[in-house]
Design an enzyme around this catalytic site. Structure first.
Site, PDB file in Angstrom:
ATOM      1  CG  ASP A  31     -12.647  -8.879   2.285  1.00  0.00           C
ATOM      2  OD1 ASP A  31     -12.004  -8.888   3.360  1.00  0.00           O
ATOM      3  OD2 ASP A  31     -12.717  -7.874   1.538  1.00  0.00           O
ATOM      4  CG  HIS A  71      -9.950  -5.633   1.040  1.00  0.00           C
ATOM      5  ND1 HIS A  71     -10.160  -6.777   1.788  1.00  0.00           N
ATOM      6  CD2 HIS A  71      -8.626  -5.353   1.161  1.00  0.00           C
ATOM      7  CE1 HIS A  71      -9.015  -7.163   2.344  1.00  0.00           C
ATOM      8  NE2 HIS A  71      -8.069  -6.321   1.966  1.00  0.00           N
ATOM      9  CD  GLU A 101      -4.664  -7.733   1.679  1.00  0.00           C
ATOM     10  OE1 GLU A 101      -5.529  -7.073   2.299  1.00  0.00           O
ATOM     11  OE2 GLU A 101      -3.453  -7.459   1.732  1.00  0.00           O
ATOM     12  CD  GLU A 108      -2.752  -1.436   2.372  1.00  0.00           C
ATOM     13  OE1 GLU A 108      -2.861  -0.491   3.160  1.00  0.00           O
ATOM     14  OE2 GLU A 108      -3.302  -2.533   2.549  1.00  0.00           O
ATOM     15  CG  ASN A 119      -0.839  -6.585  -1.628  1.00  0.00           C
ATOM     16  OD1 ASN A 119      -1.561  -6.958  -2.546  1.00  0.00           O
ATOM     17  ND2 ASN A 119      -1.210  -6.644  -0.351  1.00  0.00           N
TER      18      ASN A 119
HETATM   19  O1  G3I Z   1      -3.200  -9.057  18.879  1.00  0.00           O
HETATM   20  C1  G3I Z   1      -3.732  -7.876  19.496  1.00  0.00           C
HETATM   21  C2  G3I Z   1      -4.352  -8.234  20.841  1.00  0.00           C
HETATM   22  O2  G3I Z   1      -3.327  -8.676  21.719  1.00  0.00           O
HETATM   23  C3  G3I Z   1      -5.054  -7.002  21.422  1.00  0.00           C
HETATM   24  O3  G3I Z   1      -5.704  -7.358  22.625  1.00  0.00           O
HETATM   25  C4  G3I Z   1      -6.080  -6.498  20.408  1.00  0.00           C
HETATM   26  C5  G3I Z   1      -6.829  -5.282  20.880  1.00  0.00           C
HETATM   27  O4  G3I Z   1      -5.994  -4.151  20.723  1.00  0.00           O
HETATM   28  O5  G3I Z   1      -5.391  -6.136  19.172  1.00  0.00           O
HETATM   29  C6  G3I Z   1      -4.801  -7.284  18.582  1.00  0.00           C
HETATM   30  O6  G3I Z   1      -4.136  -6.892  17.396  1.00  0.00           O
HETATM   31  C7  G3I Z   1      -5.031  -6.600  16.341  1.00  0.00           C
HETATM   32  C8  G3I Z   1      -4.656  -7.503  15.141  1.00  0.00           C
HETATM   33  O7  G3I Z   1      -5.452  -7.192  13.991  1.00  0.00           O
HETATM   34  C9  G3I Z   1      -4.843  -8.978  15.480  1.00  0.00           C
HETATM   35  O8  G3I Z   1      -6.219  -9.245  15.662  1.00  0.00           O
HETATM   36  C10 G3I Z   1      -4.838  -5.151  15.932  1.00  0.00           C
HETATM   37  O9  G3I Z   1      -5.320  -4.330  16.989  1.00  0.00           O
HETATM   38  C11 G3I Z   1      -5.641  -4.864  14.670  1.00  0.00           C
HETATM   39  O10 G3I Z   1      -5.343  -3.555  14.200  1.00  0.00           O
HETATM   40  C12 G3I Z   1      -5.216  -5.846  13.575  1.00  0.00           C
HETATM   41  O11 G3I Z   1      -6.017  -5.599  12.445  1.00  0.00           O
HETATM   42  C13 G3I Z   1      -5.506  -6.173  11.227  1.00  0.00           C
HETATM   43  C14 G3I Z   1      -5.187  -5.014  10.264  1.00  0.00           C
HETATM   44  O12 G3I Z   1      -4.772  -5.549   8.992  1.00  0.00           O
HETATM   45  C15 G3I Z   1      -4.068  -4.140  10.786  1.00  0.00           C
HETATM   46  O13 G3I Z   1      -2.902  -4.920  10.873  1.00  0.00           O
HETATM   47  C16 G3I Z   1      -6.583  -7.069  10.621  1.00  0.00           C
HETATM   48  O14 G3I Z   1      -6.770  -8.216  11.449  1.00  0.00           O
HETATM   49  C17 G3I Z   1      -6.177  -7.503   9.225  1.00  0.00           C
HETATM   50  O15 G3I Z   1      -7.239  -8.198   8.583  1.00  0.00           O
HETATM   51  C18 G3I Z   1      -5.824  -6.292   8.370  1.00  0.00           C
HETATM   52  O16 G3I Z   1      -5.373  -6.755   7.141  1.00  0.00           O
HETATM   53  C19 G3I Z   1      -4.982  -5.720   6.204  1.00  0.00           C
HETATM   54  C20 G3I Z   1      -3.813  -6.246   5.420  1.00  0.00           C
HETATM   55  O17 G3I Z   1      -2.759  -6.595   6.317  1.00  0.00           O
HETATM   56  C21 G3I Z   1      -3.368  -5.218   4.390  1.00  0.00           C
HETATM   57  N1  G3I Z   1      -4.486  -4.868   3.495  1.00  0.00           N
HETATM   58  C22 G3I Z   1      -5.664  -4.386   4.221  1.00  0.00           C
HETATM   59  C23 G3I Z   1      -6.131  -5.416   5.224  1.00  0.00           C
HETATM   60  C24 G3I Z   1      -7.390  -4.942   5.945  1.00  0.00           C
HETATM   61  O18 G3I Z   1      -7.088  -3.816   6.722  1.00  0.00           O
END
Ligand code: G3I
Length: 337
Positions: free
Chosen positions: A257, A227, A255, A150, A191
């Site tokens: 969905d 997406h 990715e 991105e 990507n």
């Molecule tokens: O693991 C921590 C946990 O310990 C904590 O209690 C909780 C609450 O703060 O957060 C957890 O981490 C979260 C993580 O997902 C794991 O669930 C992060 O806050 C949250 O921001 C993170 O979101 C991910 C997001 O990327 C940001 O990294 C999403 O699951 C994931 O689907 C999303 O994927 C991205 C791709 O990497 C790039 N393209 C877009 C896509 C959607 O945003």
């Protein structure tokens, strides 16, 4: 009964977790050698839910860590690396003959706080060390890397990030060159989200790919996250991907969905199935489209409801791992029907 529950808990299997149901076909088998069919994978259900693992192993020939290989997850404190979740997925993939799409090395989001505070040469050195360490650990196990994730804003300008601010446009090239030195075989990708159809973002993305290739920067493919929503596949999707393929690059749906308003009615689910069908047909129609990855395979684990309240049901399987119309449509396309 108690003994049964204890046994389940001992095996780390959540009692209420859905068991794998029999699905009407096998995506990876129908895709054969034409393309890799993949999914993003979450660590918790991979660790704890047998049904999730069963469907993952049987249906998909490629896996992408949804979060396990992001810099903030791997190295929250400088020099203290936690490989456990990433290793778990890579080991699972090796056990089940699945390719791994490493995601992602350099991204504006999910960086540890200590990285966000680095300046100039210190940041460049930290990025190079990060890439060499991660890519080097998974050499010959991770087949493809989302090296650059991105890089653009929706208007086609470079996305603001610590890398762009401190290192200028060259950070993307430097990341790709560093990844190549760490693994001579892996396929290196950039990507992007929201670059599926012609427009300022896709045009900037295309110009970047052209420029990198023209200057001999190692680049093997470009990812289109796909997406989507009820709005469907944007006009020009196929033509846009074809122009990247015409550069001699592989293209990948990385990715996919299709987010819906919850609760989704039958009409919405039919529409969703048609969107997934069009994504799959578009990839199959482009020879250089080498993989179709969905961003999670069950509505039980999807980023959509976590970030877009009131929306969800975006994946191929329902919360109980049962097949939705979308699953049947993608299966039908891969069967050649
Ligand atoms: O693991 C921590 C946990 O310990 C904590 O209690 C909780 C609450 O703060 O957060 C957890 O981490 C979260 C993580 O997902 C794991 O669930 C992060 O806050 C949250 O921001 C993170 O979101 C991910 C997001 O990327 C940001 O990294 C999403 O699951 C994931 O689907 C999303 O994927 C991205 C791709 O990497 C790039 N393209 C877009 C896509 C959607 O945003």
């Amino acid at each position: 009964m108690v003994a049964g529950v204890a046994a389940l808990l001992l095996r780390g299997v959540k009692e209420d977790a859905p068991r794998a149901v029999t699905l009407p076909g096998v995506l990876r088998e129908e895709a054969g050698t034409r393309l890799a069919v993949g999914t993003a994978v979450r660590d918790e259900p991979l660790r704890e839910e047998r049904g999730y693992r069963t469907v993952l192993a049987r249906q998909f020939s490629s896996v992408t860590p949804e979060n396990a290989m992001k810099w903030a997850v791997l190295e929250p404190e400088r020099g203290k690396l936690d490989w456990s979740a990433a290793d778990r997925l890579v080991d699972f993939a090796v056990e089940h003959g699945q390719a791994v799409r490493g995601h992602t090395l350099v991204w504006y989001s999910q960086n540890p706080a200590w990285v966000e505070g680095l300046k100039g040469a210190q940041l460049r050195q930290a990025v190079r060390e990060h890439i060499r360490t991660v890519v080097g650990r998974y050499r010959r196990k991770v087949a493809v890397w989302d090296v650059v994730n991105e890089p653009f804003e929706d208007d086609g300008t470079r996305r603001k990030s610590v890398f762009q601010r401190e290192l200028g446009d060259g950070w993307a090239e430097d990341a790709l060159r560093t990844a190549r030195t760490a693994d001579a075989q892996a396929k290196l990708y950039i990507n992007e989200i929201g670059a599926e159809a012609p427009g300022p973002k896709a045009d900037a993305y295309f110009a970047l790919a052209q420029d990198l290739l023209a200057r001999g920067v190692p680049l093997d493919g470009v990812g289109f996250q796909a997406h989507f929503s009820e709005s469907g596949v944007p006009d020009g999707f196929r033509e846009n991907l074809e122009r990247f393929a015409a550069l001699g690059l592989d293209v990948a749906i990385t990715e996919a969905d299709v987010a819906l308003e919850e609760p989704a009615d039958a009409a919405a689910l039919r529409l969703q199935a048609r969107v997934y069908e069009e994504v799959a047909r578009t990839c199959l129609a482009i020879e250089r489209c080498v993989s179709l990855t969905v961003w999670g395979f069950t509505d039980r684990f999807s980023w959509i409801p976590e970030t877009q309240p009131g929306r969800g049901e975006a994946t191929l399987l329902d919360e109980r791992l049962g097949p939705k119309r979308a699953f049947r449509e993608v299966l039908r396309v891969l069967e050649g029907r």
